[in-house]
Design a protein around this motif. Structure first.
Motif, PDB file in Angstrom:
ATOM      1  N   ILE A   1       0.855  -1.189   0.000  1.00  0.00           N
ATOM      2  CA  ILE A   1       0.000   0.000   0.000  1.00  0.00           C
ATOM      3  C   ILE A   1       0.892   1.241   0.000  1.00  0.00           C
ATOM      4  N   PRO A   2       0.891   2.012  -1.075  1.00  0.00           N
ATOM      5  CA  PRO A   2       1.831   3.139  -1.212  1.00  0.00           C
ATOM      6  C   PRO A   2       1.822   4.126  -0.048  1.00  0.00           C
ATOM      7  N   GLU A   3       0.639   4.506   0.415  1.00  0.00           N
ATOM      8  CA  GLU A   3       0.587   5.509   1.487  1.00  0.00           C
ATOM      9  C   GLU A   3       1.118   4.953   2.802  1.00  0.00           C
ATOM     10  N   VAL A   4       0.915   3.660   3.027  1.00  0.00           N
ATOM     11  CA  VAL A   4       1.449   3.032   4.241  1.00  0.00           C
ATOM     12  C   VAL A   4       2.969   2.939   4.150  1.00  0.00           C
ATOM     13  N   ARG A   5       3.485   2.557   2.983  1.00  0.00           N
ATOM     14  CA  ARG A   5       4.936   2.490   2.787  1.00  0.00           C
ATOM     15  C   ARG A   5       5.580   3.850   3.032  1.00  0.00           C
ATOM     16  N   GLU A   6       4.942   4.894   2.518  1.00  0.00           N
ATOM     17  CA  GLU A   6       5.489   6.242   2.695  1.00  0.00           C
ATOM     18  C   GLU A   6       5.523   6.623   4.171  1.00  0.00           C
ATOM     19  N   GLN A   7       4.456   6.320   4.883  1.00  0.00           N
ATOM     20  CA  GLN A   7       4.402   6.635   6.314  1.00  0.00           C
ATOM     21  C   GLN A   7       5.465   5.865   7.085  1.00  0.00           C
TER      22      GLN A   7
ATOM     23  N   GLN B   1       9.193   7.051   6.740  1.00  0.00           N
ATOM     24  CA  GLN B   1       9.608   8.241   7.466  1.00  0.00           C
ATOM     25  C   GLN B   1      10.205   7.930   8.842  1.00  0.00           C
TER      26      GLN B   1
END
Length: 229
Positions: free
Chosen positions: A178-184, A187
């Motif tokens: 899941i792209p948004e989870v990976r981005e979070q 960080q």
């Protein structure tokens, strides 16, 4: 481990296919391995594990010597508020993450020669607060205590006992797609990315070598500098 010349016992609880694939990958790369099945956290789990382990070792080497033990198996929680943790969930995590490694290590000491290696896999969550993972973090904190006390106890035998604490690592779980989870998650690391299994494996393999003979009773942070500030 296999690339460094070790005969690897690939333990699995339920996914026989994945264990066999791991064995085949090791053998394809010129290494040696065999699968061992045992569901942890249930009656007779340690006996079942060691029956399979000793049989495999004897078949491949003619003896049952175990030079390196990596306590890596674990149950994780999906994230539960402390007020909502059930006794069943608590007992399950404690049985697999804390009780099993203790008694596996106790049994393995009959097979581990002087100069052997014990490596426990903890988590970066033991040094930060994440209330939804409170039980998981507690079990891993206990594992770090196992490292500390056994390191002192086994030093006369020149057996080193250490911990590796991974951070967020892509273990193939669907959540990492899941792209948004990976981005979070990215960080959290000082490198602003998610760790790869090989990066944690390299740290574990190092502690198993003779180069790490003067290191014991410590926790090696393999979180990619997570939450340094």
């Amino acid at each position: 481990m296999a690339r460094e010349g070790a005969l690897v016992a690939v333990h699995y609880a339920r996914n026989e296919q994945a264990a066999q694939e791991t064995v085949e990958l090791i053998e394809k790369d010129g290494g040696r391995a065999f699968p061992v099945h045992a569901e942890l956290g249930i009656p007779d789990d340690i006996d079942q594990l060691f029956r399979g382990l000793e049989a495999g070792l004897k078949q491949h080497t003619g003896q049952t010597t175990l030079d390196i033990l990596v306590n890596n198996a674990a149950e994780t929680s999906t994230g539960t508020a402390p007020e909502e943790v059930s006794a069943e969930e608590f007992d399950k995590l404690l049985a697999v993450n804390t009780k099993a490694p203790f008694f596996i290590t106790q049994r393995a000491l009959e097979l581990i020669p002087d100069g052997g290696r014990i490596i426990n896999i903890s988590s970066g969550l033991t040094r930060v607060a994440n209330p939804s993972q409170i039980v998981y973090s507690m079990t891993k904190g206990a594992l770090e205590q196992l490292t500390l006390h056994l390191a002192r106890h086994l030093a006369p035998r020149q057996i080193t006992v250490n911990t590796v604490a991974p951070g967020v690592t892509d273990n193939g779980n669907a959540i990492f797609k899941i792209p948004e989870v990976r981005e979070q998650m990215s960080q959290l690391s000082a490198f602003k990315r998610i760790g790869e299994p090989e990066e944690v494996a390299d740290a574990i393999a190092f502690l198993a070598t003779d180069q790490a003979r003067w290191i014991t009773g410590t926790t090696l942070d393999a979180t990619g500098g997570s939450l340094l500030g």
